[in-house]
Design a protein around this motif. Structure first.
Motif, PDB file in Angstrom:
ATOM      1  N   LYS A 144      -2.136   8.403  12.466  1.00 41.19           N
ATOM      2  CA  LYS A 144      -2.853   7.603  11.239  1.00 41.19           C
ATOM      3  C   LYS A 144      -1.680   8.234  10.160  1.00 41.19           C
ATOM      4  CE  LYS A 144      -4.155  12.831  10.956  1.00 41.19           C
ATOM      5  NZ  LYS A 144      -3.552  13.324  10.229  1.00 41.19           N
ATOM      6  N   ASP A 145      -0.960   8.644   9.695  1.00 43.76           N
ATOM      7  CA  ASP A 145      -0.402   7.934   8.730  1.00 43.76           C
ATOM      8  C   ASP A 145      -0.116   7.623   8.358  1.00 43.76           C
ATOM      9  OD1 ASP A 145      -1.009  11.077   8.665  1.00 43.76           O
ATOM     10  OD2 ASP A 145       1.284  11.810   9.317  1.00 43.76           O
ATOM     11  N   THR A 171       0.304   3.478   7.311  1.00 42.05           N
ATOM     12  CA  THR A 171      -0.617   2.726   7.016  1.00 42.05           C
ATOM     13  C   THR A 171      -0.111   0.977   7.612  1.00 42.05           C
ATOM     14  OG1 THR A 171       0.312   2.940   4.904  1.00 42.05           O
ATOM     15  CG2 THR A 171      -0.751   1.229   4.235  1.00 42.05           C
ATOM     16  N   ASP A 222       9.233   5.633   3.582  1.00 43.25           N
ATOM     17  CA  ASP A 222       7.693   5.894   3.249  1.00 43.25           C
ATOM     18  C   ASP A 222       8.026   4.931   2.119  1.00 43.25           C
ATOM     19  OD1 ASP A 222      10.278   6.183   1.321  1.00 43.25           O
ATOM     20  OD2 ASP A 222      10.131   8.527   1.211  1.00 43.25           O
ATOM     21  N   GLU A 223       6.919   5.235   0.849  1.00 45.88           N
ATOM     22  CA  GLU A 223       6.068   3.768   0.409  1.00 45.88           C
ATOM     23  C   GLU A 223       7.877   4.023  -0.721  1.00 45.88           C
ATOM     24  OE1 GLU A 223       3.164   6.477  -0.718  1.00 45.88           O
ATOM     25  OE2 GLU A 223       3.402   6.793  -2.516  1.00 45.88           O
ATOM     26  N   LYS A 270       0.361  -0.907   0.509  1.00 46.67           N
ATOM     27  CA  LYS A 270       0.298   0.328  -0.037  1.00 46.67           C
ATOM     28  C   LYS A 270       0.676   1.138  -0.338  1.00 46.67           C
ATOM     29  CE  LYS A 270      -2.982  -2.765   2.530  1.00 46.67           C
ATOM     30  NZ  LYS A 270      -3.278  -2.813   4.715  1.00 46.67           N
ATOM     31  N   LYS A 271       0.143   2.607  -0.369  1.00 49.59           N
ATOM     32  CA  LYS A 271       1.154   3.829   0.159  1.00 49.59           C
ATOM     33  C   LYS A 271       0.869   4.027   1.077  1.00 49.59           C
ATOM     34  CE  LYS A 271       0.800   4.897  -4.448  1.00 49.59           C
ATOM     35  NZ  LYS A 271       1.776   4.676  -5.647  1.00 49.59           N
ATOM     36  N   GLY A 272       1.844   5.060   1.182  1.00 48.01           N
ATOM     37  CA  GLY A 272       1.966   6.090   2.597  1.00 48.01           C
ATOM     38  C   GLY A 272       3.282   5.738   3.936  1.00 48.01           C
ATOM     39  N   TYR A 273       3.427   5.923   5.057  1.00 48.08           N
ATOM     40  CA  TYR A 273       4.121   5.377   5.903  1.00 48.08           C
ATOM     41  C   TYR A 273       4.278   3.947   6.740  1.00 48.08           C
ATOM     42  CZ  TYR A 273       5.206  10.001   5.174  1.00 48.08           C
ATOM     43  OH  TYR A 273       5.500  11.610   4.226  1.00 48.08           O
TER      44      TYR A 273
END
Lengths: 539, 427
Positions: free
Chosen positions: A338-339, A341, A301-302, A281-284
């Protein structure tokens, strides 16, 4: 009930008496009662059985003359239980051996008849034996468990966590198959079938036929002070191409976290571990390495860039430290929970981290992290606070083999800490390199406790502190290189873990290996980095 | 400094230099072989030329004989067999094959101070670190090919678990034929038949491997010599309670060459002949005497300090040298040897061993009994508390200490010193 331990025990005869045979499977943490009766250096399984018999007041026991410890167990038990029988067990299976064993069984029946005041009926035995007719399943994909007896609950855990079928060749795993053809002498045929069970290592027969090239892997169990099995392991190690994991337990602790970690990592590396596949997935992405000494967190990060990391001492509460380390990493990255993933946890404390989405063993994570930093690495030497491990990677960075130290702290960070304290210096002082050595001292004992007293006597002899430090570094290096030698040498080498910051040890290992070590910019976060990468890749 | 003991402290520095040279050359096999041979030759000539007056003639003879036997088997592997301490030597004598028993080889390597290297090698190949160091040292030497492979191997299943797997491992590794003699735990007619058949197979196998037929008369001859030897052994025991005789622990251990692996040979008979003469002339007992259970820690510093050439404490014997004292049936040597193997006091329920120890103690009348529990030797240490009970029944102080007879790293000298001293003070 009558307690027994060995698979060659005529269990069906006991059943034919209408009695209940119970295989004793002890799991004691302490052997207080047993050690009052038998020397403490006997194998812990035998001690466990003794403890079990005394604690539970087991009155009837049948043993076989299978090994030194069990023979002595019999000698100790002889006046402590109401009925005990030692069945002599031949190591060969020619007609004379069968005859000998047959006579033993008859003598046992006579002794038990007299004790129970019950008669033995052959027809009961026939019924029981016929009911145990066994259909050999065809295994498609399987792993084998070989070596010394492995506890039932560990076998169960392996079965539950792996996708292949598990064949237990140890003393706890026998399927009782009987091929009674000559009904005119049922007891003799029965004796013969017992001697024809999968041979254990005490038997004269060659066991190499047990190894099937189709196995996905072999878990090899050895028990401390059980002499039999290390030979077969040594032979397998040099001959087989199959993935091979050696575990060494003292039987009672085989269910420990450390052993299960190794088994899990092995199942992961052979690709038969049950796990849910996740999509990237995307995100951190976060990796948390909850070690016994420090808790480390890495956020990437991604695009696999390291955004931040934290290292804090684990302290007495692993969970609190995990939260704290996570928070520090988030703060320094300027991110919020919340940031994130997904989170992968690793290390000894990995199972108790509630915010982790997945858990993976530190072996897989260290391999992953190390290969990411430098893809020329084939061997990772990780020396942490409480344990040390050596991990072998293939050309694609997959873990293909590993070894870990035994459960003591010999050759780990803790060893160096204790020695620094004994020398009255800081761990940083200890880590400095002193290239000039006046006297080449050797510390002979690797045990932290004994080495400490050796250091004290060196101090008393007024030896130069730098020489003592040099000797200690050599001791740690020798332990680490002997771990490397257990899986074979292959460069390049990366060293990770807190001890990689100790230049003295690094030099000592390099001079033993005759090769430079790659030391990552922050050797303590490699496990957490690997966890973060797994969190991103989902595999 | 004391003189006379080959591995005494005055030779220590020379031995250390020698040890370091061997260790530095471990990757050069030929050189290591030569060095070990040189060590044995030096030892042989040392005892031949520097006769220590404190050592009786018979023991001096035994010392030379033991070193020579190791040298001979190492020098001529094609005419040699690897065996364990309990293997029936009579067969090898009858076909003139030189045995190398692994316990002796490992002791010598410990004497050369290279046991640590060999043990580490065995462990790095996968051997358990709790395995007996006699076996690990031998396996280590074999892994490094320091030991040239023999033509044959033979082991009994007695008296410990390690025998069969060690020999199986070595036989497979070197592709050398092995005969395993399975000795039942219990004595019965069927058990004798079972062993006798195996011994017949041993004879056949020897014939096959060495291309010489075993002559039953020669075997019978060896058994006859053995019976004569045992008669002398029993006679020696009659004096052991009155005299002080054994000067160092090493000699009590050297006696294993004579009481086991080479019994049946003319040389061993000659040795016991001299031994009986020597003990008759030995001084009356003075100081305190100690009887040892199973093994003596010949390389343990405290024990060396207290027992070797000591006026205060002396070695009264050990039960391993007297694990069989009966006559063997000369008419049917196969059956006779089978009976000997099964009835060994170290085989079978511990009561058999306890009865033998009791018999020996009553004869020898020691002031104290020590069991040195060799690490990893479960057959022995498993019975420690039972022997302790026997000692207390007999009213003789008993001490057990943990350590290692080969791997010196496993001896906690400080701890053991306090215990040993306290025990000796107690006597």
């Amino acid at each position: 009930m009558i307690g027994y331990i060995c698979k060659y025990t005529p269990v069906e005869i006991i059943e034919a008496f209408g009695e209940e045979p119970v295989r004793l499977d002890p799991g004691y943490k302490s052997h207080e009662r047993a050690e009052a009766l038998i020397h403490s250096n006997i194998c812990s399984f035998a001690k466990g059985v003794l403890e079990n018999i005394i604690e539970n007041n087991i009155e009837e026991v049948i043993l076989t003359a299978c090994c030194d410890s069990i023979r002595r167990l019999y000698d100790v038990l002889i006046d402590k239980v109401k009925f005990i029988y030692l069945l002599d067990l031949p190591r060969k299976k020619d007609p004379l051996a069968i005859n000998l064993f047959y006579n033993e069984i008859i003598e046992f029946i006579e002794a038990y008849q007299a004790f129970k005041n019950k008669n033995f009926a052959e027809e009961n035995l026939l019924k029981i034996v016929e009911s145990k007719f066994f259909n050999k399943e065809k295994y498609t994909e399987s792993i084998a468990i070989l070596g010394a007896r492995l506890k039932d609950d560990v076998i169960e855990k392996i079965i539950n966590s792996c996708t292949a079928s598990v064949i237990n060749f140890t003393c706890t795993g026998e399927e009782r198959v009987f091929n009674i053809e000559a009904r005119d002498n049922l007891l003799k045929s029965y004796a013969e079938s017992l001697l024809n069970l999968t041979p254990c290592m005490r038997m004269a027969e060659d066991r190499s036929k047990l190894i099937n090239k189709e196995f996905k892997g072999i878990i090899y169990n050895t028990i401390k002070f059980c002499d039999f099995y290390s030979y077969e392991y040594a032979e397998l190690k040099s001959k087989t191409d199959l993935p091979l994991l050696k575990i060494e337990t003292d039987y009672n602790d085989s269910n420990s976290g450390q052993i299960l970690t190794r088994i899990d990592a092995f199942l992961e590396s052979t690709g038969i571990k049950k796990m849910e596949k996740q999509k990237a997935k995307k995100g951190y992405f976060v990796g948390v390495d909850s070690g016994s000494t420090s808790t480390n967190v890495v956020i990437i990060d991604e695009n696999k860039n390291i955004i931040s990391y934290s290292i804090i001492p684990t302290g007495p509460k692993a969970l609190e430290s995990a939260y704290k380390a996570f928070e520090i990493a988030l703060n320094s990255a300027g991110l919020q929970e919340k940031d994130i993933t997904s989170v992968v946890a690793t290390g000894y404390g990995r199972i108790s981290i509630p915010f982790a989405d997945r858990i993976v063993t530190e072996l897989t994570c260290h391999g992953k992290g190390a290969f990411f930093i430098d893809n020329t690495v084939r061997t990772v030497i990780d020396i942490g606070g409480q344990d040390s491990k050596v991990i072998r990677l293939d050309d694609s960075g997959n873990v293909i083999d590993f070894v870990m130290n035994d459960k003591c702290s010999a050759g780990t960070g803790r060893f160096l800490e204790v020695m620094a304290r004994t020398l009255g210096i800081s761990i940083e002082e200890m880590a400095k390199v002193h290239k000039e050595v006046k006297e080449n001292i050797t510390i002979t004992s690797m045990c932290t406790v004994f080495a400490e007293s050796e250091v004290i006597s060196l101090i008393a002899q007024n030896k130069d502190q730098r020489d003592i430090i040099h000797a200690l570094n050599k001791a740690v290096a020798s332990k680490a290189v002997s771990l490397v030698d257990r899986i074979g040498r292959k460069g390049k080498y990366m060293m990770t873990g807190g001890v990689a910051k100790n230049q003295g040890v690094v030099y000592a290992i390099e001079s033993r290996l005759g090769e430079k070590l790659i030391i990552p910019f922050e050797p303590q976060i490699i496990g957490a980095l690997g966890a973060a990468l797994i969190s991103l890749e989902g595999k | 400094m004391r003189k006379g003991s080959l591995w005494g402290s005055d030779k220590m520095d020379t031995v250390k230099i020698y040890t370091n040279i061997i260790k530095d050359n471990m990757d050069r096999l030929e050189k290591v072989n030569k060095l070990i041979n040189l060590g044995l030759t030096t030892a042989y000539y040392y005892v031949s030329f520097f006769k220590d007056r404190r050592i009786p003639k018979s023991l001096h003879y035994l010392n030379k004989y033991s070193i020579k036997s190791i040298k001979d088997s190492l020098a001529n592997p094609q005419n040699s067999a690897w065996v364990n301490l309990f293997a029936p030597s009579e067969f090898l004598i009858a076909v003139d094959i030189k045995p190398l028993f692994i316990e002796a080889y490992s002791s010598f390597m410990s004497g050369f101070f290279i046991e640590d290297y060999l043990i580490d090698t065995a462990e790095s190949r996968g051997m358990s670190n709790t395995l007996c160091s006699y076996h690990k040292t031998f396996i280590g030497a074999s892994e490094l090919n320091i030991l040239k492979k023999p033509k044959f191997m033979m082991t009994t299943s007695t008296i410990c678990d390690a025998n069969i797997p060690t020999f199986k491992y070595l036989s497979k590794k070197h592709g050398v034929p092995l005969y395993i003699i399975d000795i039942p735990y219990k004595y019965s007619k069927d058990a004798v038949v079972y062993v006798k058949k195996q011994l017949l197979e041993v004879a056949e196998k020897l014939g096959e491997v060495f291309n010489r037929k075993l002559d039953t008369d020669k075997l019978r001859e060896a058994v006859k010599t053995e019976n004569k030897t045992r008669a002398l052994m029993r006679e020696y025991l009659n004096y052991a309670g009155e005299k002080r005789f054994i000067p160092t622990m090493t000699f009590e251990m050297y006696m294993l060459f004579a009481s086991h692996v080479f019994i049946g040979s003319k040389e061993v008979l000659h040795f016991y002949d001299m031994l009986v003469e020597d003990i008759k002339r030995a001084p009356e007992r003075s100081g305190k005497s100690i009887f040892f259970i199973h093994l003596l820690p010949i390389f343990e510093k405290n024990f060396k300090d207290y027992f070797n050439f000591s006026d205060k404490f002396h070695i009264a014997g050990s039960d391993l040298n007297y694990d069989f004292l009966d006559e063997i049936d000369e008419n049917d040597p196969f059956k006779g040897i089978a009976e000997k193997l099964i009835l060994n006091s170290f085989n079978g329920e511990i009561n058999r061993k306890v009865a033998r120890i009791k018999e020996l103690i009553e004869k020898i009348k020691p002031d104290g009994i020590i069991q040195f529990c060799h690490l990893g030797c479960k057959q022995s240490m498993g019975g420690t508390f039972i022997i302790k009970n026997l000692a207390s029944e007999l009213g003789i102080p008993f001490l057990y200490l943990d350590g290692d007879c080969v791997d010196k790293r496993n001896n906690q000298e400080g701890q053991n010193r306090t215990r040993l001293e306290a025990f000796l003070e107690m006597l």
